[in-house]
Motif scaffolding. Structure first.
Motif, PDB file in Angstrom:
ATOM      1  N   GLN A 291       1.400  12.139  -9.755  1.00 10.64           N
ATOM      2  CA  GLN A 291       0.750  13.450  -9.581  1.00 10.64           C
ATOM      3  C   GLN A 291       1.743  14.580  -9.721  1.00 10.64           C
ATOM      4  O   GLN A 291       1.455  15.626 -10.296  1.00 10.64           O
ATOM      5  N   GLU A 292       2.955  14.378  -9.185  1.00  7.02           N
ATOM      6  CA  GLU A 292       3.985  15.412  -9.280  1.00  7.02           C
ATOM      7  C   GLU A 292       4.437  15.588 -10.727  1.00  7.02           C
ATOM      8  O   GLU A 292       4.732  16.708 -11.162  1.00  7.02           O
ATOM      9  N   ARG A 293       4.520  14.522 -11.473  1.00  7.26           N
ATOM     10  CA  ARG A 293       4.944  14.597 -12.874  1.00  7.26           C
ATOM     11  C   ARG A 293       3.879  15.292 -13.731  1.00  7.26           C
ATOM     12  O   ARG A 293       4.206  16.000 -14.677  1.00  7.26           O
ATOM     13  N   SER A 294       2.624  15.089 -13.393  1.00 13.17           N
ATOM     14  CA  SER A 294       1.549  15.682 -14.200  1.00 13.17           C
ATOM     15  C   SER A 294       1.361  17.156 -13.918  1.00 13.17           C
ATOM     16  O   SER A 294       0.683  17.848 -14.663  1.00 13.17           O
TER      17      SER A 294
ATOM     18  N   GLN B 159       0.832  -1.204   0.000  1.00 14.50           N
ATOM     19  CA  GLN B 159       0.000   0.000   0.000  1.00 14.50           C
ATOM     20  C   GLN B 159       0.866   1.252   0.000  1.00 14.50           C
ATOM     21  O   GLN B 159       0.572   2.225  -0.694  1.00 14.50           O
ATOM     22  N   ARG B 160       1.962   1.244   0.780  1.00 16.52           N
ATOM     23  CA  ARG B 160       2.881   2.384   0.793  1.00 16.52           C
ATOM     24  C   ARG B 160       3.487   2.621  -0.581  1.00 16.52           C
ATOM     25  O   ARG B 160       3.577   3.754  -1.050  1.00 16.52           O
ATOM     26  N   GLN B 161       3.914   1.540  -1.221  1.00 18.51           N
ATOM     27  CA  GLN B 161       4.519   1.662  -2.538  1.00 18.51           C
ATOM     28  C   GLN B 161       3.512   2.204  -3.561  1.00 18.51           C
ATOM     29  O   GLN B 161       3.865   3.016  -4.417  1.00 18.51           O
ATOM     30  N   GLN B 162       2.275   1.769  -3.460  1.00 21.05           N
ATOM     31  CA  GLN B 162       1.240   2.272  -4.366  1.00 21.05           C
ATOM     32  C   GLN B 162       0.991   3.760  -4.125  1.00 21.05           C
ATOM     33  O   GLN B 162       0.831   4.536  -5.079  1.00 21.05           O
ATOM     34  N   ARG B 163       0.948   4.174  -2.868  1.00 22.58           N
ATOM     35  CA  ARG B 163       0.756   5.596  -2.569  1.00 22.58           C
ATOM     36  C   ARG B 163       1.918   6.441  -3.103  1.00 22.58           C
ATOM     37  O   ARG B 163       1.719   7.512  -3.680  1.00 22.58           O
ATOM     38  N   LEU B 164       3.154   5.938  -2.920  1.00 17.10           N
ATOM     39  CA  LEU B 164       4.320   6.674  -3.430  1.00 17.10           C
ATOM     40  C   LEU B 164       4.285   6.773  -4.951  1.00 17.10           C
ATOM     41  O   LEU B 164       4.605   7.826  -5.527  1.00 17.10           O
ATOM     42  N   ALA B 165       3.896   5.699  -5.608  1.00 15.21           N
ATOM     43  CA  ALA B 165       3.813   5.714  -7.077  1.00 15.21           C
ATOM     44  C   ALA B 165       2.763   6.719  -7.537  1.00 15.21           C
ATOM     45  O   ALA B 165       2.981   7.458  -8.505  1.00 15.21           O
ATOM     46  N   ARG B 166       1.616   6.779  -6.852  1.00 14.93           N
ATOM     47  CA  ARG B 166       0.574   7.751  -7.211  1.00 14.93           C
ATOM     48  C   ARG B 166       1.063   9.171  -7.007  1.00 14.93           C
ATOM     49  O   ARG B 166       0.794  10.063  -7.824  1.00 14.93           O
ATOM     50  N   ARG B 167       1.796   9.431  -5.918  1.00 18.41           N
ATOM     51  CA  ARG B 167       2.309  10.774  -5.647  1.00 18.41           C
ATOM     52  C   ARG B 167       3.306  11.200  -6.734  1.00 18.41           C
ATOM     53  O   ARG B 167       3.295  12.347  -7.176  1.00 18.41           O
TER      54      ARG B 167
END
Length: 68
Positions: free
Chosen positions: A64-67, A53-61
């Motif tokens: 979001q930062e790239r977009s 779950q932590r890894q998924q949250r980091l990947a989403r962040r």
């Protein structure tokens, strides 16, 4: 070694206390190992789930930062 009655089986020629005590301790140790294994497995599964779950949250962040 053949026994003629259940009383002889339980007394084991005077050594019954020690024989049955050793069986009891062995069974208790096996039960403790099983419980420990089950609890450890649950803990590891929970930790693995939290890490995923932590890894998924980091990947989403990061996405979001790239977009932005």
């Amino acid at each position: 070694m053949a026994f003629s009655s259940w009383t002889e089986v339980i007394s084991m020629g005077g050594y019954g206390f020690y024989v049955w005590l050793s069986f009891g301790i062995s069974l208790a140790a096996l039960a403790a190992l099983m419980v420990h294994g089950i609890l450890t497995r649950r803990s590891l599964q929970q930790q693995s789930k939290q890490q995923q779950q932590r890894q998924q949250r980091l990947a989403r962040r990061k996405q979001q930062e790239r977009s932005r």
